[in-house]
Write a protein that holds these residues in place. Structure first.
Motif, PDB file in Angstrom:
ATOM      1  N   GLY A   1      -6.570   7.307  -1.898  1.00 27.56           N
ATOM      2  CA  GLY A   1      -5.228   6.714  -1.927  1.00 27.56           C
ATOM      3  C   GLY A   1      -5.217   5.361  -2.580  1.00 27.56           C
ATOM      4  O   GLY A   1      -6.135   5.010  -3.325  1.00 27.56           O
TER       5      GLY A   1
ATOM      6  N   ASP B   1       3.195  12.786  -0.201  1.00 28.96           N
ATOM      7  CA  ASP B   1       2.855  11.551  -0.907  1.00 28.96           C
ATOM      8  C   ASP B   1       1.906  11.853  -2.066  1.00 28.96           C
ATOM      9  O   ASP B   1       0.730  12.140  -1.852  1.00 28.96           O
TER      10      ASP B   1
ATOM     11  N   GLU C   1      -2.206  -4.761  -5.185  1.00 27.34           N
ATOM     12  CA  GLU C   1      -1.821  -3.506  -5.826  1.00 27.34           C
ATOM     13  C   GLU C   1      -2.713  -3.251  -7.024  1.00 27.34           C
ATOM     14  O   GLU C   1      -3.274  -4.188  -7.603  1.00 27.34           O
TER      15      GLU C   1
ATOM     16  N   TYR D   1      -2.781   7.183   7.308  1.00 30.98           N
ATOM     17  CA  TYR D   1      -2.823   8.644   7.358  1.00 30.98           C
ATOM     18  C   TYR D   1      -3.821   9.138   8.398  1.00 30.98           C
ATOM     19  O   TYR D   1      -3.590  10.153   9.055  1.00 30.98           O
TER      20      TYR D   1
ATOM     21  N   ASP E   1       0.810  -1.203   0.000  1.00 32.38           N
ATOM     22  CA  ASP E   1       0.000   0.000   0.000  1.00 32.38           C
ATOM     23  C   ASP E   1       0.851   1.265   0.000  1.00 32.38           C
ATOM     24  O   ASP E   1       0.376   2.331  -0.314  1.00 32.38           O
ATOM     25  N   PHE E   2       2.097   1.140   0.392  1.00 33.59           N
ATOM     26  CA  PHE E   2       2.957   2.330   0.414  1.00 33.59           C
ATOM     27  C   PHE E   2       3.963   2.294  -0.725  1.00 33.59           C
ATOM     28  O   PHE E   2       5.050   2.809  -0.630  1.00 33.59           O
TER      29      PHE E   2
ATOM     30  N   PHE F   1      -1.544  10.208  -2.277  1.00 32.27           N
ATOM     31  CA  PHE F   1      -2.566  10.555  -1.297  1.00 32.27           C
ATOM     32  C   PHE F   1      -3.149  11.911  -1.691  1.00 32.27           C
ATOM     33  O   PHE F   1      -2.427  12.892  -1.784  1.00 32.27           O
TER      34      PHE F   1
ATOM     35  N   HIS G   1      -3.393   2.177   3.367  1.00 34.69           N
ATOM     36  CA  HIS G   1      -2.787   3.456   3.024  1.00 34.69           C
ATOM     37  C   HIS G   1      -3.557   4.589   3.710  1.00 34.69           C
ATOM     38  O   HIS G   1      -2.980   5.440   4.392  1.00 34.69           O
TER      39      HIS G   1
END
Lengths: 693, 232
Positions: free
Chosen positions: A449, A431, A667, A458, A88-89, A434, A454
């Motif tokens: 996001g 980011d 993903e 935040y 997710d990042f 985001f 994810h």
């Protein structure tokens, strides 16, 4: 400043979650004397490992933000970018990879190559990052570095070559045999800092010789000198190292090392390998776009005397304001210099220049090409290029995926409202995946996001770092709309309400387009629409693309062509033609058989083979398309494509289906048309919402 | 070109007739060749032809990874779509890939029992009901007549066609009475169709040495060695 580029390494440490990279980084910092005591990731001492500088990361035992840190090892300067392990990042990983010259891929000697390692490896290949492998956790029950090396060959398609073999395994792990020097290395003392080199134990001699043969075979492909020396029986350590290095730099060979960071074994040898086999900044060819010359690609030169070109790759909100991590690709940056942000042309003065050691820092006067440093007090976004004032160059743009999921957030009180804005402002700068906006119809703040986790992270950070307490709505999937056939339009906008009226007629057609979001083509001849109103038509069509009539989703993949129209001397205006285009779009869109598209995720689930049936069943129930399965020993992974809308709460379902023994990564893959029944549901829901609002 | 033209013009038509009733029940096919001559390419083209016709294909790859198998399908599809200027190529591809599933096994993880278990998982949960099972990388050297027959019976019970590839070794010149080389010389009776790939000067010949379906036996097709695609 590191004046000698040969002695500089910018490396990343990438891995699957829980394969121990934070512990490894911690040990590196200890052995390089940046820290003087060792703490664990989920340490009982409450201090936590150095690289996990965010509290949340400490609590979850995972690394989310990539902190850069600097250390020295045997006369070499090493900048380490710790990269996050969760898919997710991914943007964080990708951005970190961009500024790296080489990477260490950490694999767990029990878990081996797992789905996240495959994703990270694919990213490293995309950014052409030379890499080496460190097989960690060799002290664990079930450790088998040979099996992991084989998986690197099979699953990652890398030419993995062992440069070490273990002395003992699991609880008996004592050290490693170096296949280049043919010496046994033991790591002794309370923290493994005392290294003892001796002869190879008798029982490992045969195995070591066989594995050295394999190493020589593989390395000789990259050095004729070595090949000849092998034939003559005189290969030297230097020849082998040189050949392995050439192979590694050409991305054709991946040297494999092993040990256990937790048990303090093998880390120093791995550091030696970083300096021996991973590239210096000079070994890597970096390019930028010349903005003065039609964005021509130019090759950067690693010369400190050349004009400055640098990339801001990471922002952090520190105690003293915004901290901007910068990689310098060319030239020198000095305290007091004026530099230019090539995105907006703004000039800024270099105030404080620091070298980061996780969340501690050291002030420096200047930094030169190849370096990774941080700046204070510079207002910019991640991915901005800073250069000397006399040139106009931008580092090539990074691949930034569109967000696929969104949710509404509502601050609980006024204080939270103010803090939330501050937090969102910061996060969106940090980011690019985001995003945030206010939905004018509902007046809600929407964040979007790349996945549930994810956004969750935040929202957590908002609470912890900004004291912004928010209520969170249900996650919403970012649907899109598109058309499936060509359709014509011919629309007249006419309004007469006293005073000057409005008039414009727009005729033409719209058609589906495979790539791209929107294209506008003007085929008006004879001035049926006056020149000055062509751009008004374009504006009107573009505006219409923002919200489709089926689900209120953004429209994509449409080429609009205008070939006819009419105007009025007095009543035609910019507004009139914009409105005519909006009407024309509406007319054409209805006829062009619009459909709804939904984000499809690539979902990989891994777990014991006994659960393969249930895993496949669970994906199938979620409208998933199973691409394939990989089965080895008693472990299986299932690769599939599943609509994002079906994936909410999947982690809980998977856990209960497999007694918590399976895990998944996800993903974004593509957008695809939703099936008819689902489409009807979405349209119905949208109509109801519209009615109620 | 439309998808239908592609189906009709496929040179594999001699092997894969449009009227399936003319084929023996639950046909078992075998493609034999030395290493690197295109066994997988042929299997994938047979699979692709069936997928184009709406049949479901389970591709079982033993010893090779998922990415490699996927890449084969992508490459073959690209050649077909570009070579024949296929209309709506990306839509057709999406539709086609729904008709395919890949299972890869490590050599040591593959057994008839395991395959049966996996097939049952797919069929009983209504996840995927294959019409054809393509098995690439099966080790005929280690297999005897009974184990191959066992696979055939399992596939017949599940009502699927089976296509296998077998690796020939240069140094082993044993042959069956029907001319089928080792390592399949003792199991040739199990198969209804057997194709041998033989390199020629600038092509690879597909020699159909046995086919229970009348039309194909004795026929020879060509394989373009640069693309590994079958041509007339």
């Amino acid at each position: 400043m590191t004046s000698n580029l040969d002695k500089l390494r910018n490396i990343g440490i990438s891995a699957h979650i829980d394969s121990g990279k934070t512990t490894l980084t911690e040990r590196i910092l200890f052995y390089t004397q940046r820290i003087h005591a060792i703490h664990e990731v989920r340490g009982k001492d409450g201090v936590g490992a150095k690289m996990d500088s965010m509290e949340l990361e400490k609590e979850r035992g995972i690394t989310i933000q990539s902190a850069a840190t600097y250390c020295t090892w045997k006369g070499h300067a090493i900048n380490i970018i710790d990269t996050p392990g969760h898919v997710d990042f991914t943007i964080e990983v990708e951005r970190a990879l961009r500024v790296l010259d080489g990477a260490v891929l950490i694999l767990c000697s029990v878990g081996g190559v797992q789905s996240q390692s495959i994703t990270v490896n694919r990213q490293m290949t995309r950014y052409k990052v030379p890499r080496m492998v460190f097989i960690n956790k060799c002290d664990r029950t079930g450790a088998n570095p040979y099996r992991v090396a084989q998986q690197v060959r099979e699953k990652l398609d890398l030419n993995a070559v062992l440069l070490q073999i273990p002395i003992g395994l699991e609880g008996d792990l004592k050290g490693v045999v170096d296949l280049v020097t043919m010496k046994a290395i033991y790591f002794e003392g309370a923290n493994g800092e005392e290294i003892r080199e001796t002869e190879i134990p008798d029982e490992l001699q045969e195995d070591a010789e066989a594995k050295r043969e394999e190493l020589l075979d593989a390395a000789s492909m990259y050095s004729e000198e070595l090949m000849e020396a092998i034939l003559e029986g005189t290969p030297t350590e230097e020849m082998i190292r040189k050949a392995v290095r050439t192979g590694t730099l050409s991305l054709e060979l991946v040297p494999v090392f092993m040990g256990s960071a937790y048990k303090n074994k093998g880390v120093q040898s791995m550091l030696d390998a970083v300096t021996e086999y991973l590239p210096t900044p000079k070994d890597i060819n970096n390019t930028a776009l010349d903005l003065m010359n039609d964005e021509q690609e130019i090759t950067l030169i690693n010369n400190p005397a050349a004009p400055l070109i640098s990339l801001a790759f990471k922002l952090e909100d520190g105690r003293y304001g915004q901290l901007t991590y910068i990689r310098i690709y060319q030239g020198t940056m000095k305290k007091g210099d004026t530099i230019v942000n090539s995105r907006d042309g703004k000039k800024v003065k270099v105030g404080r220049l620091v070298r980061m050691h996780s969340d501690e820092m050291e002030d420096i006067e200047e930094a030169a090409s190849g370096d990774i440093v941080a700046l204070f007090g510079i207002d910019c976004a991640s991915g901005d290029t800073f250069t000397s004032p006399d040139i106009s160059v931008s580092m090539s743009s990074m691949h930034v995926p569109e967000p696929v999921i969104s949710l509404a957030i509502l601050p609980v009180d006024n204080k939270a409202q103010v803090n939330m804005s501050k937090a969102l402002n910061r996060f969106t700068k940090e980011d690019p995946t985001f995003r945030t906006y206010v939905d004018h119809e509902t007046n809600e703040t929407i964040v979007s996001g790349m996945g549930e986790l994810h956004l969750e992270v935040y929202i957590e950070r908002m609470k912890r770092e900004y004291q912004a307490e928010v209520q969170v709505g249900q996650p919403q999937v970012a649907y899109r709309e598109t058309i499936t056939q060509r359709a014509e339009f011919n629309y007249t906008h006419k309004k007469q309400t006293g005073g000057s009226g409005q008039f414009g007629r727009v005729g033409g057609f719209m058609e589906p387009m495979d790539e791209g979001e929107y294209e506008f083509e003007d085929k008006i001849v004879g001035g049926s629409i006056p020149r000055e109103f062509i751009s008004s038509c374009d504006k009107g069509f573009k505006k219409s693309m923002a919200k489709g009539s089926l689900a209120g989703a953004q429209i994509t993949g449409i080429r609009v062509t205008i070939n006819d129209g009419a105007s009025h001397n007095v009543d035609s205006s910019d507004v009139a033609f914009q409105l005519a285009a909006v009407g024309a779009f509406k007319e054409g869109y209805q006829k062009a058989k619009p459909v709804i598209l939904e984000p499809i995720m690539k979902v990989a689930v891994e777990g014991p083979s006994e659960f393969q049936g249930s895993i496949m069943g669970s994906l199938n129930q979620r409208r998933g398309m199973i691409i394939g399965t990989v089965e080895e020993a008693n472990y299986t992974s299932v690769e599939s494509e599943v609509p994002l809308s079906e994936m909410f709460g999947y982690s809980t379902v998977l856990r209960s289906l497999t007694q918590g023994k399976a895990e998944f990564t996800m993903e974004f893959a593509t957008y695809r048309q939703v099936p008819k029944s689902v489409s009807e549901e979405i349209i119905k829901k949208f109509q109801e919402e519209k009615k109620n609002s | 070109m439309q998808k239908e033209d592609l189906i009709n013009k496929n040179p594999l038509r001699v092997l894969n007739p449009l009227a399936p009733e003319s084929l023996p029940d639950h046909r078992m096919g075998l493609v034999m060749a030395r290493a690197g001559l295109g066994k997988t390419a042929i299997l994938v083209q047979i699979a692709m032809d069936s997928m184009l016709r709406g049949q479901k294909v389970l591709h079982v790859s033993i010893g090779e990874g998922l990415e490699k198998a996927k890449a084969w399908y992508e490459d073959v599809y690209k050649y077909i779509a570009e070579g024949f200027h296929l209309e709506n190529a990306s839509e057709v591809e999406e539709e086609l890939m729904r008709n395919r599933m890949i299972m890869t096994f490590k050599e040591s993880a593959f057994s008839r029992l395991k395959l049966e278990e996996r097939l049952n998982d797919l069929v009983y949960q209504n996840i995927f009901r294959p019409d054809i099972v393509v098995v690439d990388g099966y080790d005929f050297v280690q297999a005897d007549y009974d184990s191959v027959m066992d696979l055939k019976e399992m596939m017949a019970a599940m009502n699927v066609q089976g296509w296998f590839s077998a690796l020939r070794h240069r140094e082993d010149d044993r042959k069956s009475a029907a001319g089928v080389p080792a390592p399949c010389h003792e199991v040739d009776g199990v198969f209804d169709t057997i194709i041998i790939l033989q390199p020629e000067k600038d092509a690879i010949l597909l020699n159909i040495i046995k086919d229970e379906y009348d039309g194909a036996a004795g026929k020879i097709l060509n394989l373009d060695p640069s693309t590994m695609m079958v041509r007339d």
